[in-house]
Design a protein around this motif. Structure first.
Motif, PDB file in Angstrom:
ATOM      1  N   ALA A   1       0.835  -1.213   0.000  1.00  0.00           N
ATOM      2  CA  ALA A   1       0.000   0.000   0.000  1.00  0.00           C
ATOM      3  C   ALA A   1       0.861   1.250   0.000  1.00  0.00           C
ATOM      4  CB  ALA A   1      -0.934  -0.003   1.218  1.00  0.00           C
ATOM      5  N   SER A   2       1.963   1.227   0.758  1.00  0.00           N
ATOM      6  CA  SER A   2       2.837   2.401   0.807  1.00  0.00           C
ATOM      7  C   SER A   2       3.553   2.635  -0.515  1.00  0.00           C
ATOM      8  CB  SER A   2       3.865   2.251   1.937  1.00  0.00           C
ATOM      9  OG  SER A   2       4.825   1.275   1.601  1.00  0.00           O
ATOM     10  N   LEU A   3       3.651   1.594  -1.332  1.00  0.00           N
ATOM     11  CA  LEU A   3       4.292   1.726  -2.638  1.00  0.00           C
ATOM     12  C   LEU A   3       3.284   1.952  -3.763  1.00  0.00           C
ATOM     13  CD1 LEU A   3       7.051  -1.011  -2.259  1.00  0.00           C
ATOM     14  CD2 LEU A   3       7.331   1.464  -2.119  1.00  0.00           C
ATOM     15  N   GLY A   4       2.005   2.155  -3.380  1.00  0.00           N
ATOM     16  CA  GLY A   4       0.999   2.536  -4.367  1.00  0.00           C
ATOM     17  C   GLY A   4       0.161   1.419  -4.938  1.00  0.00           C
ATOM     18  N   ALA A   5       0.165   0.238  -4.339  1.00  0.00           N
ATOM     19  CA  ALA A   5      -0.659  -0.858  -4.850  1.00  0.00           C
ATOM     20  C   ALA A   5      -2.137  -0.504  -4.675  1.00  0.00           C
ATOM     21  CB  ALA A   5      -0.346  -2.159  -4.120  1.00  0.00           C
ATOM     22  N   VAL A   6      -2.917  -0.707  -5.714  1.00  0.00           N
ATOM     23  CA  VAL A   6      -4.335  -0.389  -5.673  1.00  0.00           C
ATOM     24  C   VAL A   6      -5.080  -1.385  -4.780  1.00  0.00           C
ATOM     25  CG1 VAL A   6      -6.431  -0.147  -7.067  1.00  0.00           C
ATOM     26  CG2 VAL A   6      -4.234   0.620  -7.967  1.00  0.00           C
ATOM     27  N   GLN A   7      -4.728  -2.660  -4.866  1.00  0.00           N
ATOM     28  CA  GLN A   7      -5.325  -3.703  -4.037  1.00  0.00           C
ATOM     29  C   GLN A   7      -4.200  -4.437  -3.298  1.00  0.00           C
ATOM     30  OE1 GLN A   7      -7.550  -6.005  -6.894  1.00  0.00           O
ATOM     31  NE2 GLN A   7      -9.385  -4.788  -6.556  1.00  0.00           N
ATOM     32  N   PRO A   8      -3.774  -3.907  -2.162  1.00  0.00           N
ATOM     33  CA  PRO A   8      -2.617  -4.492  -1.484  1.00  0.00           C
ATOM     34  C   PRO A   8      -2.833  -5.910  -0.955  1.00  0.00           C
ATOM     35  CG  PRO A   8      -3.582  -2.738  -0.161  1.00  0.00           C
ATOM     36  CD  PRO A   8      -4.281  -2.726  -1.473  1.00  0.00           C
ATOM     37  N   PHE A   9      -4.098  -6.323  -0.782  1.00  0.00           N
ATOM     38  CA  PHE A   9      -4.374  -7.663  -0.261  1.00  0.00           C
ATOM     39  C   PHE A   9      -4.666  -8.690  -1.346  1.00  0.00           C
ATOM     40  CE2 PHE A   9      -5.108  -5.228   3.621  1.00  0.00           C
ATOM     41  CZ  PHE A   9      -4.481  -6.035   4.551  1.00  0.00           C
ATOM     42  N   ASP A  10      -4.469  -8.344  -2.627  1.00  0.00           N
ATOM     43  CA  ASP A  10      -4.770  -9.300  -3.686  1.00  0.00           C
ATOM     44  C   ASP A  10      -3.749 -10.437  -3.769  1.00  0.00           C
ATOM     45  OD1 ASP A  10      -2.627  -7.958  -4.774  1.00  0.00           O
ATOM     46  OD2 ASP A  10      -3.604  -7.471  -6.678  1.00  0.00           O
ATOM     47  N   ILE A  11      -2.729 -10.396  -2.933  1.00  0.00           N
ATOM     48  CA  ILE A  11      -1.717 -11.454  -2.906  1.00  0.00           C
ATOM     49  C   ILE A  11      -2.085 -12.578  -1.942  1.00  0.00           C
ATOM     50  CG2 ILE A  11       0.201  -9.941  -3.542  1.00  0.00           C
ATOM     51  CD1 ILE A  11       0.835  -9.897  -0.461  1.00  0.00           C
ATOM     52  N   MET A  12      -3.247 -12.476  -1.290  1.00  0.00           N
ATOM     53  CA  MET A  12      -3.597 -13.428  -0.234  1.00  0.00           C
ATOM     54  C   MET A  12      -3.580 -14.891  -0.681  1.00  0.00           C
ATOM     55  SD  MET A  12      -6.332 -11.183   1.940  1.00  0.00           S
ATOM     56  CE  MET A  12      -6.684 -12.390   3.180  1.00  0.00           C
ATOM     57  N   PRO A  13      -4.144 -15.279  -1.813  1.00  0.00           N
ATOM     58  CA  PRO A  13      -4.076 -16.700  -2.201  1.00  0.00           C
ATOM     59  C   PRO A  13      -2.635 -17.204  -2.362  1.00  0.00           C
ATOM     60  CG  PRO A  13      -5.753 -15.576  -3.481  1.00  0.00           C
ATOM     61  CD  PRO A  13      -4.998 -14.518  -2.724  1.00  0.00           C
ATOM     62  N   ALA A  14      -1.780 -16.381  -2.936  1.00  0.00           N
ATOM     63  CA  ALA A  14      -0.374 -16.777  -3.087  1.00  0.00           C
ATOM     64  C   ALA A  14       0.307 -16.906  -1.727  1.00  0.00           C
ATOM     65  CB  ALA A  14       0.366 -15.761  -3.956  1.00  0.00           C
ATOM     66  N   VAL A  15      -0.002 -15.985  -0.815  1.00  0.00           N
ATOM     67  CA  VAL A  15       0.581 -16.043   0.534  1.00  0.00           C
ATOM     68  C   VAL A  15       0.101 -17.289   1.258  1.00  0.00           C
ATOM     69  CG1 VAL A  15       0.580 -14.917   2.799  1.00  0.00           C
ATOM     70  CG2 VAL A  15       0.947 -13.568   0.742  1.00  0.00           C
ATOM     71  N   TRP A  16      -1.189 -17.612   1.141  1.00  0.00           N
ATOM     72  CA  TRP A  16      -1.714 -18.810   1.804  1.00  0.00           C
ATOM     73  C   TRP A  16      -0.998 -20.053   1.305  1.00  0.00           C
ATOM     74  CZ3 TRP A  16      -7.390 -17.203   0.568  1.00  0.00           C
ATOM     75  CH2 TRP A  16      -7.767 -16.160   1.403  1.00  0.00           C
ATOM     76  N   GLY A  17      -0.896 -20.194  -0.019  1.00  0.00           N
ATOM     77  CA  GLY A  17      -0.248 -21.376  -0.582  1.00  0.00           C
ATOM     78  C   GLY A  17       1.209 -21.482  -0.176  1.00  0.00           C
TER      79      GLY A  17
END
Length: 195
Positions: A154-170
């Motif tokens: 988010a601090s680097l300007g990501a529009v959806q900072p939580f869209d990485i959740m499936p990759a993080v879970w896996g």
């Protein structure tokens, strides 16, 4: 060791900039990087403060004990000796809970307390398998909510900072499984005096 590594990279950068005549670019990069670091630290401090407060509220309200009671059956399989000590299991469960919420910085003090209690169960001798297993579990940690990574994005300007959740879970589930299996496999080949 890390101090030498960072110092070496800084010295190498300065020497390379001088040899190639790019000292102005080096100075600009240092100034820009320092400003970005301060901005990142301030944004992370806010997120860490929020989630540290949430964890404190969870502990005070008894929610963390309820979560611990849910996690304890699984954790008892990994920490058989520690399962006999309620306070140790509460600290282990609290650490796992903090990591599940993606607040690894807030999990560190609880993790240190859990390791201290685990060592005391083994009379502070050697490197018991349960201590090593806990360190692996803490380091690899399954994250349901990647709070810190999302704050950086988010601090680097990501529009959806939580869209990485499936990759993080896996990735986090896979790393926990691999770490615990490796710990089990390598536990048998350690010298007897180090267990």
């Amino acid at each position: 060791m890390m101090n030498y590594l960072w110092a070496g990279m800084i010295i190498l950068s300065c020497v390379t900039a001088c040899m190639t005549g790019r000292t102005a670019e080096l100075s600009a990069a240092v100034t820009d990087g320092a400003g970005q670091a301060v901005t990142l630290c301030i944004s992370l401090a806010g997120i860490m403060g929020l989630w540290s407060g949430v964890l404190e509220l969870m502990q005070e309200s008894g929610l963390s004990k309820r979560i611990a009671s849910i996690l304890c059956p699984v954790l008892r399989l990994l920490f058989r000796r520690a399962a006999q000590d309620r306070q140790t299991m509460e600290r282990i469960a609290a650490n796992v809970t903090a990591n599940l919420l993606g607040v690894s910085n807030a999990a560190t003090p609880i993790g240190l307390q859990a390791v201290d209690r685990l060592y005391s169960l083994y009379d502070r001798k050697g490197a018991p398998d349960e201590v090593l297993r806990f360190i692996i579990l803490n380091t690899t940690s399954i994250q349901l909510i990647p709070t810190t990574v999302a704050a950086v994005r988010a601090s680097l300007g990501a529009v959806q900072p939580f869209d990485i959740m499936p990759a993080v879970w896996g990735a986090s589930i896979f790393s926990v499984i691999v770490g615990l299996v490796a710990a089990k496999l390598f536990a048998g080949i350690r010298p007897e005096g180090t267990r």
